[in-house]
Motif scaffolding. Structure first.
Motif, PDB file in Angstrom:
ATOM      1  N   LYS A 484       7.005 -16.229  18.885  1.00 42.70           N
ATOM      2  CA  LYS A 484       8.087 -15.997  19.928  1.00 42.70           C
ATOM      3  C   LYS A 484       7.394 -14.905  20.914  1.00 42.70           C
ATOM      4  O   LYS A 484       7.596 -14.881  22.135  1.00 42.70           O
ATOM      5  CB  LYS A 484       9.521 -15.455  19.420  1.00 42.70           C
ATOM      6  CG  LYS A 484      10.320 -16.618  18.804  1.00 42.70           C
ATOM      7  CD  LYS A 484      11.760 -16.158  18.649  1.00 42.70           C
ATOM      8  CE  LYS A 484      12.616 -17.418  18.011  1.00 42.70           C
ATOM      9  NZ  LYS A 484      13.964 -16.734  17.619  1.00 42.70           N
ATOM     10  N   VAL A 488       6.417 -15.419  24.910  1.00 44.02           N
ATOM     11  CA  VAL A 488       6.824 -14.492  25.946  1.00 44.02           C
ATOM     12  C   VAL A 488       5.641 -13.680  26.474  1.00 44.02           C
ATOM     13  O   VAL A 488       5.651 -13.754  27.873  1.00 44.02           O
ATOM     14  CB  VAL A 488       7.819 -13.501  25.319  1.00 44.02           C
ATOM     15  CG1 VAL A 488       8.432 -12.493  26.339  1.00 44.02           C
ATOM     16  CG2 VAL A 488       9.078 -14.080  24.930  1.00 44.02           C
ATOM     17  N   ARG A 491       2.546 -16.563  27.951  1.00 44.03           N
ATOM     18  CA  ARG A 491       3.085 -17.964  28.599  1.00 44.03           C
ATOM     19  C   ARG A 491       4.151 -17.781  29.459  1.00 44.03           C
ATOM     20  O   ARG A 491       4.812 -18.562  30.033  1.00 44.03           O
ATOM     21  CB  ARG A 491       3.397 -18.992  27.574  1.00 44.03           C
ATOM     22  CG  ARG A 491       2.441 -19.208  26.649  1.00 44.03           C
ATOM     23  CD  ARG A 491       1.238 -19.335  26.876  1.00 44.03           C
ATOM     24  NE  ARG A 491       0.690 -20.569  27.627  1.00 44.03           N
ATOM     25  CZ  ARG A 491      -0.345 -21.125  28.224  1.00 44.03           C
ATOM     26  NH1 ARG A 491      -1.578 -20.218  27.763  1.00 44.03           N
ATOM     27  NH2 ARG A 491      -0.629 -22.032  28.940  1.00 44.03           N
ATOM     28  N   SER A 492       4.956 -16.372  29.329  1.00 42.37           N
ATOM     29  CA  SER A 492       5.970 -15.966  30.275  1.00 42.37           C
ATOM     30  C   SER A 492       7.319 -17.011  30.186  1.00 42.37           C
ATOM     31  O   SER A 492       7.895 -17.306  31.189  1.00 42.37           O
ATOM     32  CB  SER A 492       5.459 -15.896  31.527  1.00 42.37           C
ATOM     33  OG  SER A 492       4.454 -14.887  31.793  1.00 42.37           O
ATOM     34  N   THR A 493       7.681 -17.341  29.139  1.00 41.65           N
ATOM     35  CA  THR A 493       8.665 -18.027  28.918  1.00 41.65           C
ATOM     36  C   THR A 493       9.376 -17.858  27.755  1.00 41.65           C
ATOM     37  O   THR A 493       8.621 -17.395  26.457  1.00 41.65           O
ATOM     38  CB  THR A 493       8.420 -19.836  28.876  1.00 41.65           C
ATOM     39  OG1 THR A 493       9.434 -20.408  28.718  1.00 41.65           O
ATOM     40  CG2 THR A 493       7.368 -20.170  27.854  1.00 41.65           C
ATOM     41  N   ASP A 494      10.575 -17.939  27.457  1.00 45.11           N
ATOM     42  CA  ASP A 494      11.343 -17.713  26.014  1.00 45.11           C
ATOM     43  C   ASP A 494      12.156 -18.736  25.893  1.00 45.11           C
ATOM     44  O   ASP A 494      13.353 -18.972  25.081  1.00 45.11           O
ATOM     45  CB  ASP A 494      12.429 -16.511  26.513  1.00 45.11           C
ATOM     46  CG  ASP A 494      13.675 -16.541  27.217  1.00 45.11           C
ATOM     47  OD1 ASP A 494      13.360 -17.599  28.276  1.00 45.11           O
ATOM     48  OD2 ASP A 494      14.201 -15.825  27.452  1.00 45.11           O
ATOM     49  N   ARG A 495      11.712 -20.114  26.142  1.00 44.69           N
ATOM     50  CA  ARG A 495      12.362 -21.395  25.627  1.00 44.69           C
ATOM     51  C   ARG A 495      11.602 -21.602  24.453  1.00 44.69           C
ATOM     52  O   ARG A 495      10.717 -22.176  24.290  1.00 44.69           O
ATOM     53  CB  ARG A 495      12.096 -22.523  26.792  1.00 44.69           C
ATOM     54  CG  ARG A 495      12.949 -22.226  28.119  1.00 44.69           C
ATOM     55  CD  ARG A 495      12.705 -23.071  28.936  1.00 44.69           C
ATOM     56  NE  ARG A 495      11.306 -23.599  29.235  1.00 44.69           N
ATOM     57  CZ  ARG A 495      10.813 -24.644  30.132  1.00 44.69           C
ATOM     58  NH1 ARG A 495      11.889 -25.712  30.296  1.00 44.69           N
ATOM     59  NH2 ARG A 495       9.697 -24.619  30.279  1.00 44.69           N
TER      60      ARG A 495
END
Length: 554
Positions: A484, A488, A491-495
């Motif tokens: 996680k 974040v 890859r600049s995403t929290d999915r």
């Protein structure tokens, strides 16, 4: 000449080579060995319930004893199961004789159940792989395997044992063990060059590695740091205890973040790498961790590491303890008063920001989380470090949750800590079994992440079966938190997909009890110390599941 069966000869040879523990998970092809194991009471057979666990237990034993260990696997699927653990043993340099039973020669041509050539599977992870084709060759093969496993750079070897070889009755010349004395030091000329280079440095730094622990060279490395007034960092990969953390020159462990390491090393004008990997990192970065143009001197018995990634002015393939013993007099004798005073000033400056000072500052900060629930993992690591008996051994495989442990845990001796050398999960839980067997009488505390548990949970049964004094602390954040964090940050995403261990939650206490280990769950920060003390006083396996924050608000 002695007439023996291949199966008895093999076990007799292991014992003669100094093997006291055979870790195994038997199958049909191992039945010849299991038939005669009772005939050799001096050989302790340690049952593991899955092959990766078997090799990890042997790995832990070899690391904590510096002795040869053996493990017995079952044909191609068993060897396949063990490959991740064998990968870890390769990185930790554990001297193991790994065997797998094989179908009888000729029978393999029929492609029977469980058959596959074994050598191509094992070869990438071992120093030598061989299949025995004649029982008469067993002495030569086992002697060679033991010699290779124990000769630096140490590591595992592999022997395939066909059933017809084990059942053959032959006259054998057993021979004798051979040990290669690799305790070599550089020539006098090179030692003089090294001493001159170190004395000329204005601000040297030492990178301490696992060979200081393996060869019990803490005292020599500490004296070197004092003579030079050199800062000491532990290498980024925490194989083991690599330097006494209370030493005034010790600044702590480097991270695996290239930018942070480069910044930390920037003030220095010479790096002396003592038995360490030279800044082995993890994920990719366009920035190198070594400051540009920094001179490097590297002493290691692992020649592959010398000059592998970075230019090295002096690359010395040598035993680090013997080299330091020869080097220290050369540094003491010519040291002028001015050089001594300068080293003293550097050492005094280091005392203002060393590990001990950093620990005190971090403790004040972490104590603010003393009442936080779910429990702050930093607070858990602090409490573990403060509750341990002085002779305790810590085994760590908790990845993100234990990131703060290195800043709190006092490393007193070369055998007090073992970490994840390879980066591959699954060592910690079974490794603690082997470590406990190798260091009887010392309590072991294994700090294991909830994700890591599921790579080696079968080892709990072996710990219970042998009644070993191991306290397992399961740090449960109900997720693969490291993934996680990296998703974040990188890859600049929290999915998050496939990163939560929920729905259903795993009951680690119930799982432990089903394998014979008493267990309890801790959710209140005030419950940490009482649970640890009770587990440590039990003198037998206990598991404490601690519910910690997952870092993402759920």
């Amino acid at each position: 000449m002695v007439k023996l069966s291949g199966r008895s000869a093999f076990l007799k040879l292991l014992i003669d080579e100094g093997v006291t523990h055979l870790f195994g998970n038997p199958g049909t092809t191992e039945l010849p060995l299991m038939e005669v194991v009772p005939d050799f009471p001096e050989l302790n057979y340690v049952l593991g319930l899955q092959e990766a666990v078997v090799v990890a237990m042997a790995d832990g034993y070899a690391r904590a004893s510096n002795r040869l260990a053996a493990c017995s696997l079952h044909v191609a699927p068993g060897l396949g199961n063990a490959m991740g653990a064998l990968y870890s043993a390769k990185f930790s340099g554990s001297p193991l004789i790994v065997t797998a039973g094989q179908q009888e020669q000729g029978h393999g041509l029929l492609d029977p159940l469980l058959y596959e050539p074994l050598l191509p599977i094992a070869q990438p992870m071992v120093k030598w792989a061989v299949e025995v084709t004649r029982a008469e060759d067993l002495p030569r093969i086992v002697r060679r395997a033991a010699k290779l496993a124990l000769t630096p750079p140490t590591g595992p070897v592999f022997i395939s044992l066909p059933g017809d070889v084990l059942d053959a009755e032959v006259d054998l010349d057993f021979g004798k063990p051979t040990r290669v004395d690799a305790r070599v030091r550089p020539s006098d000329e090179v030692l003089a060059q090294l001493a001159a280079k170190l004395l000329a440095a204005k601000n040297p730094v030492i990178l301490a590695g696992q060979e200081l622990s393996i060869h019990d060279a803490f005292a020599e490395a500490a004296e070197l740091a004092e003579l030079l007034g050199a800062a000491v960092y532990q290498q980024p990969i925490h194989y083991c205890a690599q330097f006494p953390s209370a030493h005034p020159a010790y600044l702590g462990a480097l991270t695996r973040n290239q930018k942070q390491v480069r910044t930390a090393l920037a003030p220095f004008d010479l790096m002396l790498c003592l038995g360490a990997d030279l800044l082995r990192m993890s994920v990719y970065s366009p920035l190198a961790p070594l400051p540009e143009g920094m001179p490097v001197v590297h002493i290691s018995e692992r020649d592959w590491e010398l000059g592998k990634n970075y230019p090295t002015e002096l690359a010395l393939r040598a035993n680090v303890k013997e080299t330091l013993r020869a080097l220290l007099p050369l540094l003491r004798a010519p040291r002028t008063q001015a050089l001594g005073e300068e080293a003293g000033r550097r050492l005094a400056a280091l005392k203002l920001r060393n590990w001990t000072v950093q620990r005190g500052e971090a403790r004040v900060e972490v104590m603010h989380a003393a009442q936080t629930t779910p429990i702050d993992p930093r607070y858990l690591m602090l409490r573990i470090s403060e509750t341990l008996p002085q002779d305790a051994i810590v085994v760590e495989e908790a990845v993100t949750s234990s990131a703060s442990l290195a800043g709190f845990l006092l490393l007193r001796d070369p055998k007090c800590f073992y970490g994840l050398a390879s980066g591959g999960l699954g060592f910690g839980l079974p490794g603690a079994v082997g470590i406990s067997l190798a260091q009887p009488g010392r309590p072991v505390v294994a700090v294991i992440g909830d994700g890591s548990v599921m790579y080696g949970v079968q080892a709990l049964w072996t710990a219970a079966h042998l009644k070993l004094p191991i306290t397992y602390v399961i740090v449960n954040n109900r997720s693969y938190r490291i993934l996680k964090e990296r998703l974040v940050s990188m890859r600049s995403t929290d999915r998050f997909t496939g990163m939560d261990i929920r729905d259903p939650d795993i009951d680690y206490t119930g799982l432990a009890r089903s394998l014979g280990v008493p267990a309890e769950r801790v959710t209140d920060p005030e419950g940490i110390v009482p649970a640890l003390r009770a587990a440590l006083q039990a003198g037998s396996p206990r598991l404490i599941e601690v519910m910690v924050a997952d870092g993402f608000g759920s």
